[in-house]
Design a protein around this motif. Sequence first.
Motif, short mmCIF file in Angstrom:
data_model
loop_
_atom_site.label_atom_id
_atom_site.label_comp_id
_atom_site.label_asym_id
_atom_site.label_seq_id
_atom_site.Cartn_x
_atom_site.Cartn_y
_atom_site.Cartn_z
N VAL A 30 -14.18 22.62 16.08
CA VAL A 30 -14.15 21.26 17.14
C VAL A 30 -15.29 20.10 16.43
O VAL A 30 -16.36 20.47 16.22
CB VAL A 30 -14.59 21.36 18.42
CG1 VAL A 30 -14.77 20.11 19.29
CG2 VAL A 30 -13.52 22.36 19.31
N ILE A 31 -14.75 18.88 15.95
CA ILE A 31 -15.43 17.99 15.17
C ILE A 31 -15.30 16.93 16.20
O ILE A 31 -14.45 16.24 16.51
CB ILE A 31 -14.80 17.73 13.92
CG1 ILE A 31 -14.48 18.99 13.10
CG2 ILE A 31 -15.95 16.97 13.10
CD1 ILE A 31 -15.32 19.80 12.63
N ASP A 32 -16.69 16.81 17.01
CA ASP A 32 -16.70 15.65 17.70
C ASP A 32 -17.34 14.43 17.17
O ASP A 32 -18.22 14.51 16.35
CB ASP A 32 -17.90 16.04 18.79
CG ASP A 32 -18.17 15.02 20.02
OD1 ASP A 32 -17.75 13.98 19.63
OD2 ASP A 32 -18.39 15.46 20.93
N ASP A 33 -16.56 13.26 17.08
CA ASP A 33 -16.74 11.97 16.48
C ASP A 33 -17.81 11.07 17.09
O ASP A 33 -17.67 9.87 17.57
CB ASP A 33 -15.67 11.41 16.31
CG ASP A 33 -15.55 10.08 15.13
OD1 ASP A 33 -16.34 10.25 14.15
OD2 ASP A 33 -14.97 9.09 15.19
N GLU A 81 -21.58 11.57 12.86
CA GLU A 81 -21.79 10.22 13.39
C GLU A 81 -20.30 9.43 13.43
O GLU A 81 -19.61 9.64 12.83
CB GLU A 81 -22.56 9.32 12.23
CG GLU A 81 -23.02 7.86 12.55
CD GLU A 81 -23.70 7.32 11.65
OE1 GLU A 81 -23.78 5.98 11.42
OE2 GLU A 81 -24.30 8.26 10.45
N ASN A 82 -20.19 8.74 14.50
CA ASN A 82 -19.03 8.17 15.01
C ASN A 82 -18.39 7.29 13.80
O ASN A 82 -19.04 6.56 13.00
CB ASN A 82 -19.37 7.12 16.01
CG ASN A 82 -17.99 6.42 16.27
OD1 ASN A 82 -17.53 5.31 16.03
ND2 ASN A 82 -17.22 7.16 17.28
N SER A 83 -17.27 7.75 13.45
CA SER A 83 -16.57 7.10 12.47
C SER A 83 -15.46 6.34 12.73
O SER A 83 -14.56 5.54 11.92
CB SER A 83 -15.89 8.46 11.31
OG SER A 83 -14.73 8.95 12.20
N GLY A 84 -14.80 6.25 14.01
CA GLY A 84 -13.87 5.18 14.77
C GLY A 84 -12.43 5.90 14.46
O GLY A 84 -11.47 5.10 14.81
N GLY A 85 -12.40 7.32 14.14
CA GLY A 85 -10.98 7.74 14.22
C GLY A 85 -10.99 9.00 13.72
O GLY A 85 -11.82 9.80 13.63
N PRO A 86 -9.73 9.69 13.76
CA PRO A 86 -9.72 11.50 13.55
C PRO A 86 -9.68 11.64 12.24
O PRO A 86 -9.90 12.92 11.78
CB PRO A 86 -8.42 11.65 13.99
CG PRO A 86 -7.41 10.30 13.89
CD PRO A 86 -8.35 9.30 14.11
N SER A 87 -9.41 10.70 11.01
CA SER A 87 -9.69 11.12 9.77
C SER A 87 -10.98 12.01 9.12
O SER A 87 -10.88 13.04 8.59
CB SER A 87 -9.21 9.94 8.85
OG SER A 87 -7.81 9.60 8.84
N GLY A 88 -12.14 11.23 9.68
CA GLY A 88 -13.29 11.86 9.42
C GLY A 88 -13.80 12.95 9.89
O GLY A 88 -13.90 14.10 9.10
N PRO A 89 -13.41 13.37 11.09
CA PRO A 89 -13.35 14.69 11.77
C PRO A 89 -12.59 15.67 11.00
O PRO A 89 -12.93 16.94 10.74
CB PRO A 89 -13.19 14.57 13.06
CG PRO A 89 -13.56 13.08 13.47
CD PRO A 89 -13.15 12.15 12.17
N ALA A 135 -14.41 1.55 17.29
CA ALA A 135 -14.30 3.02 18.15
C ALA A 135 -14.14 2.83 19.47
O ALA A 135 -13.39 3.68 19.98
CB ALA A 135 -15.84 3.48 17.89
N ASN A 136 -14.40 1.79 20.02
CA ASN A 136 -13.77 1.53 21.58
C ASN A 136 -12.29 1.42 21.80
O ASN A 136 -12.06 1.33 22.84
CB ASN A 136 -14.84 0.44 22.32
CG ASN A 136 -14.45 -0.81 21.72
OD1 ASN A 136 -13.60 -0.97 20.71
ND2 ASN A 136 -15.07 -2.01 22.13
N THR A 137 -11.58 1.36 20.69
CA THR A 137 -10.14 1.32 20.96
C THR A 137 -9.38 2.36 20.23
O THR A 137 -8.25 2.34 20.31
CB THR A 137 -9.66 -0.17 20.44
OG1 THR A 137 -9.67 -0.02 18.99
CG2 THR A 137 -10.04 -1.36 20.97
N ARG A 138 -10.21 3.42 19.67
CA ARG A 138 -9.56 4.61 19.27
C ARG A 138 -8.77 5.26 20.04
O ARG A 138 -9.04 5.44 21.15
CB ARG A 138 -10.58 5.06 18.42
CG ARG A 138 -10.99 6.46 19.36
CD ARG A 138 -12.04 7.59 18.44
NE ARG A 138 -13.05 6.89 17.98
CZ ARG A 138 -14.07 6.37 18.68
NH1 ARG A 138 -14.21 6.57 20.01
NH2 ARG A 138 -15.18 5.96 18.16
N ASN A 139 -7.71 6.20 19.45
CA ASN A 139 -7.22 7.25 20.08
C ASN A 139 -6.95 8.20 19.31
O ASN A 139 -6.58 8.13 18.28
CB ASN A 139 -5.67 6.72 20.60
CG ASN A 139 -5.12 7.78 21.61
OD1 ASN A 139 -4.83 8.60 21.19
ND2 ASN A 139 -4.93 7.20 22.85
#
Length: 240
Positions: free
Chosen positions: A36-39, A62-70, A231-235
């Motif tokens: 589980v990779i928590d962004d 660290e927050n990356s703003g989307g699922p690709s980084g995790p 980040a605040n609009t990501r899904n």
Amino acid sequence: MSLVSVIIPTYNRPEMLRLTLESIHNQTFSDFEVLVIDDGTPNSLNEELCREFPKVQYFKIENSGGPSGPRNMGIQRAKGKYVTFLDDDDLWLPQKLEKQAAVLEDNSEFGIVHTPCKVINAYGEETSETIGQPRAKNLKHGDVSMRMIGDWTLMTSSVMIRKTILDKVGFFKEDMPQAGEDTQFWTRCSFYTKFYYLDEPLVLYRRHEGISSQLMKFWRICCQKTELIPANTRNYSTKL
């Protein structure tokens, strides 16, 4: 070492993540690890939840703003022969891992196995819709490199892929708008391996508020240079 690695990107919705982890816990197949990779969730709820599941390894980035980084971090840490991806709002049916691992074990010429998905609503109720099912079964089976471009993509939560193929293909592109990175990644994969289409829904794909607006934004800007979605609009369920 586990045979299968399960990678789950997540951000600040532990109530859905719990259901997702329970669907993995209830698999008929047990030779797996869960990453589980928590962004960058700004609390400890996801970490506390993951401690309840013995096969789960929890990492926060660290927050990356989307699922690709995790997802990419999960790929780097995955130790399994096979790798799967699961959005934190989707669910697996109990035989998902068992049936897909058997396909890859028995069919060495295929590097990916994927399935259609049953659609559920925000409350987990099944609808009458199935997505990812082709007009003809052979459309999504075999060498699909010249058939899928601009026509279809894989349902990410339905895929199992050989780690050796990931090592060749590389990572999800983190500079692409959400929803587009999945399509681009699976299209790249099609030039490295054959796809095995298993014509049985083994995933419950959750459709809820937020997904449609993200997809519309993606299609408006897919061919233009753009910044990452804030980040605040990501899904984290970047679904097509």
